[in-house]
Design an enzyme around this catalytic site. Structure first.
Site, short mmCIF file in Angstrom:
data_model
loop_
_atom_site.label_atom_id
_atom_site.label_comp_id
_atom_site.label_asym_id
_atom_site.label_seq_id
_atom_site.Cartn_x
_atom_site.Cartn_y
_atom_site.Cartn_z
CD GLU A 44 -19.21 -1.30 -15.15
OE1 GLU A 44 -19.78 -0.98 -16.20
OE2 GLU A 44 -19.76 -1.92 -14.22
NE ARG A 270 -20.45 -1.18 -29.35
CZ ARG A 270 -20.14 -1.17 -28.04
NH1 ARG A 270 -20.37 -0.13 -27.31
NH2 ARG A 270 -19.61 -2.23 -27.50
CE LYS A 280 -16.48 -3.84 -20.29
NZ LYS A 280 -16.03 -2.85 -19.32
P1 ATP Z 1 -18.91 -3.40 -23.39
O1 ATP Z 1 -20.11 -3.09 -24.23
O2 ATP Z 1 -17.91 -4.25 -24.06
O3 ATP Z 1 -19.24 -3.87 -22.03
P2 ATP Z 1 -18.55 -0.89 -22.28
O4 ATP Z 1 -18.84 0.35 -23.02
O5 ATP Z 1 -19.53 -1.28 -21.26
O6 ATP Z 1 -18.20 -2.03 -23.27
P3 ATP Z 1 -16.54 0.30 -20.70
O7 ATP Z 1 -15.56 -0.35 -19.82
O8 ATP Z 1 -17.60 1.14 -20.11
O9 ATP Z 1 -17.16 -0.83 -21.58
O10 ATP Z 1 -15.79 1.12 -21.83
C1 ATP Z 1 -14.73 2.01 -21.64
C2 ATP Z 1 -14.64 2.91 -22.83
O11 ATP Z 1 -14.43 2.16 -24.02
C3 ATP Z 1 -15.93 3.68 -23.02
O12 ATP Z 1 -15.61 5.02 -23.28
C4 ATP Z 1 -16.58 3.02 -24.19
O13 ATP Z 1 -17.37 3.93 -24.89
C5 ATP Z 1 -15.38 2.52 -24.99
N1 ATP Z 1 -15.77 1.35 -25.79
C6 ATP Z 1 -16.34 0.20 -25.35
N2 ATP Z 1 -16.61 -0.62 -26.37
C7 ATP Z 1 -16.19 0.00 -27.50
C8 ATP Z 1 -16.19 -0.33 -28.89
N3 ATP Z 1 -16.67 -1.49 -29.33
N4 ATP Z 1 -15.67 0.56 -29.76
C9 ATP Z 1 -15.16 1.73 -29.32
N5 ATP Z 1 -15.14 2.11 -28.04
C10 ATP Z 1 -15.64 1.26 -27.13
MG MG Z 2 -19.95 0.76 -20.04
#
Ligand code: ATP
Ligand code: MG
Length: 568
Positions: A44, A270, A280
């Site tokens: 995102e 994760r 984020k």
């Molecule tokens: P955050 O919790 O940091 O906001 P998010 O999941 O909302 O992360 P996205 O931009 O939606 O962030 O993530 C893009 C991809 O990266 C998704 O497939 C998500 O599952 C993966 N991802 C995000 N954080 C992690 C993590 N700590 N470890 C592994 N994969 C991750």
């Molecule tokens: Mg997300």
């Protein structure tokens, strides 16, 4: 959650992880046409990527590479109020810097028309309805884990009425938040996600790509599965928090029934890393409230922060490789990440000398005005890196902590009467010190042995200590930034009753005025090196300029990971 100890276990290093095992099985049974493998990385664009995202990038792009498949970069841009072009740009830069490239770049917003059409299809099938309940009422009606929900009074609207209302939602007839489109599934489902989830909401916000064309936006759960299916994704890999959403993912795709070769979702653990936060939402706060200098502050766990700190793509990929992919949540020690960058930089970083906390060293018997020029190799094991000239003269600087007036037993550096080697130059013997009125040492005095030129004694005399140094007349003043952990506790996100920002380490950044050897005056921003005995450093990508050097310490030389790995 356990502290990570399986980082280098045989399962993750030699055997295949569960995702690859699944893919192998699919290829064997010919689940997808000609063993096709297609993945996507779906960020995102509401912040910069962090090291957790690197894990997902290495997995998704890595699978495409290994299986001769495809991986798309897809921006999941369904939340217009939080998304910005700056983030889209930084995400692309970071993915490329990590060493990957996408087969195609897409935006979920590319599919808004098609997703809308699927919503109308569900309405016509009697599988979705417009609900006038408020967000709060919807929450109340949803029930709890132990109690079933109850149906909204609007649940039994006819398809015609729903279609009319939904079209008017789209046309902008209703205020934000006044109505939503919901899937009609099961208000008593044990999985709360399945209790008539929201598919569309009304939100008047300017979208970074579609502008003001839409005032209704599809929700994540409706968008993601359809985007995957539209693109032809086979394996949709996400993190474990989405385990409960899988049922809805399947429901949407099975209900619209428009994709004969549909994707399936698989969840992995994760990445969590000690002494930092990987969310984020939290990282945004650190940036917007000025706790760090920006998204690419070298203390940040962002890819851009790590890059500016001096981490290499090779080190980050190696790290992702070592932590492997599993379904068990765990906490990885930051020391492992440092271990990876040390290994990489040890192999290739040129060695140079700089003094971080300088104290003068005057050689009494060295001729005034004489300068020795020592030709020093940049890397002891890599001749191809060449060498540079380092000037030596009567007045030098050494590290203040390399001298002690009354040394304890195991101190092998300089002390009164003691002889040590100045790296590549000469043996020197301390003859005394000078102090200021407060008793602080202002100058160390010594003599040198001209017979030890190059740093070796012809008579076989041995010294226990070797010190780094710079020549006063030739020294280059520089700002050097020393970094420590961003947080003072291992898992700041888990500390109850305290805002995570109160747990920031007040000593995460120390700035010192250092003196460096001459060749460091004109290196390019981003240039990586080892300051002998002190650690790995890089010329700061933003503030360093030839003639005005600014260096960041990437990591110290001491490897704490080796110890941790031994214990476990
Ligand atoms: P955050 O919790 O940091 O906001 P998010 O999941 O909302 O992360 P996205 O931009 O939606 O962030 O993530 C893009 C991809 O990266 C998704 O497939 C998500 O599952 C993966 N991802 C995000 N954080 C992690 C993590 N700590 N470890 C592994 N994969 C991750
Ligand atoms: Mg997300």
């Amino acid at each position: 959650m356990t502290t990570h100890s399986d980082a280098e276990s045989p399962e993750t290093r030699i055997g295949k992880d569960f995702v690859r095992t699944i893919i192998d099985a699919h290829i064997a049974e010919n689940k997808y046409d000609q063993g096709r493998v297609q993945t996507r990385f779906p960020p995102e664009p509401n912040g910069y990527l962090h090291i957790g995202h690197a894990k997902s990038i290495c997995l998704n792009f890595g699978l495409a590479r290994e299986y001769d498949g495809k991986c798309f970069l897809r921006f999941d841009d369904t939340n217009p109020s939080k998304e910005e072009q700056e983030y889209v740009d930084s995400i692309q830069e970071d993915v490329r810097w990590l060493g990957f490239d996408w087969d195609e770049k897409r935006f979920a917003s590319d599919y808004f028309d098609r997703i809308y059409a699927f919503a109308e299809q569900l309405i016509q099938m009697g599988k979705a309805y417009v609900d006038d309940l408020s967000a709060e009422e919807i929450r109340e009606y949803r029930g709890t884990l132990t109690e079933p929900g109850k149906p909204s009074p609007f649940r039994e609207r006819s398809a015609e009425e729903n279609l009319d209302l939904f079209r008017r939602m789209r046309a902008g007839e209703f205020p934000d938040g006044s109505r939503v489109l919901r899937a009609k599934i099961d208000m008593a489902a044990p999985n709360m996600v399945m209790r008539d989830p929201t598919l569309y909401r009304i939100k008047r916000a300017h979208h970074h790509r579609t502008g003001d064309a839409w005032c209704i936006y599809p929700m994540y759960d409706f968008t993601h599965c359809l985007s995957d299916a539209i693109e032809g994704v086979t394996h949709s890999i996400c993190t474990l928090e989405f385990e409960n959403n899988r049922e809805l993912y399947d429901w949407v795709l099975d209900t619209v029934a428009a994709f004969p070769e549909r994707p399936y979702q698989y969840e992995f653990a994760r990445l969590n890393l000690t002494y930092t936060v990987l969310s984020k939402r939290k990282l945004i706060q650190l940036v917007s409230e000025g706790h760090v200098s920006g998204w690419s502050d070298p203390r940040m766990p962002t890819i851009s922060g790590l890059r500016r700190r001096g981490y290499t793509p090779e080190a980050l990929r190696d790290f992702c490789d070592r932590i492997g992919v599993s379904k068990a949540n765990s906490m990885v020690d930051f020391a492992l990440l440092e271990h990876c960058v040390r290994e990489d930089l040890n192999a290739r970083a040129p060695r140079v000398m700089g003094v971080l906390d300088p104290v003068r060293l005057v050689i009494e018997n060295y001729p005034e005005g004489q300068v020795d020029e020592f030709d020093m190799p940049f890397h002891p094991e890599d001749e191809s890196q060449g060498s540079r000239i380092v000037p030596f003269s009567k007045v030098l600087y050494i590290e203040r902590e390399d001298f002690m007036e009354e040394p304890p037993k195991k101190f092998f550096r300089l002390a009164p009467g003691r002889e040590v080697r100045l790296r590549y130059a000469y043996y020197v013997t301390c003859t005394g010190v000078e102090k200021d009125a407060d008793g602080r040492i202002t100058e160390i005095r010594c003599t040198y042995d001209p017979e030890t030129k190059g740093g070796w004694s012809k008579d076989g005399r041995k010294v226990k200590g070797t010190l780094h140094w710079v020549s006063e007349a030739h020294a280059v003043p520089a700002e050097v930034r020393l970094y420590d952990k961003l947080f003072s506790v291992e898992n700041p996100a888990a500390v109850k009753d305290r805002d995570f920002k109160e747990l920031l380490n007040p000593e995460s950044l120390t700035t010192v005025q250092a003196l460096l050897e001459p060749c460091l005056a004109h290196q390019e921003p981003g240039w990586l090196c080892q300051f002998e005995r002190l650690g790995y450093f890089c010329a700061d990508a933003k503030d360093h300029a030839p003639g005005k050097p600014v260096f960041n310490r990437t990591a110290t030389l001491r490897d704490t990971w080796a110890k941790i790995a031994q214990k476990s």
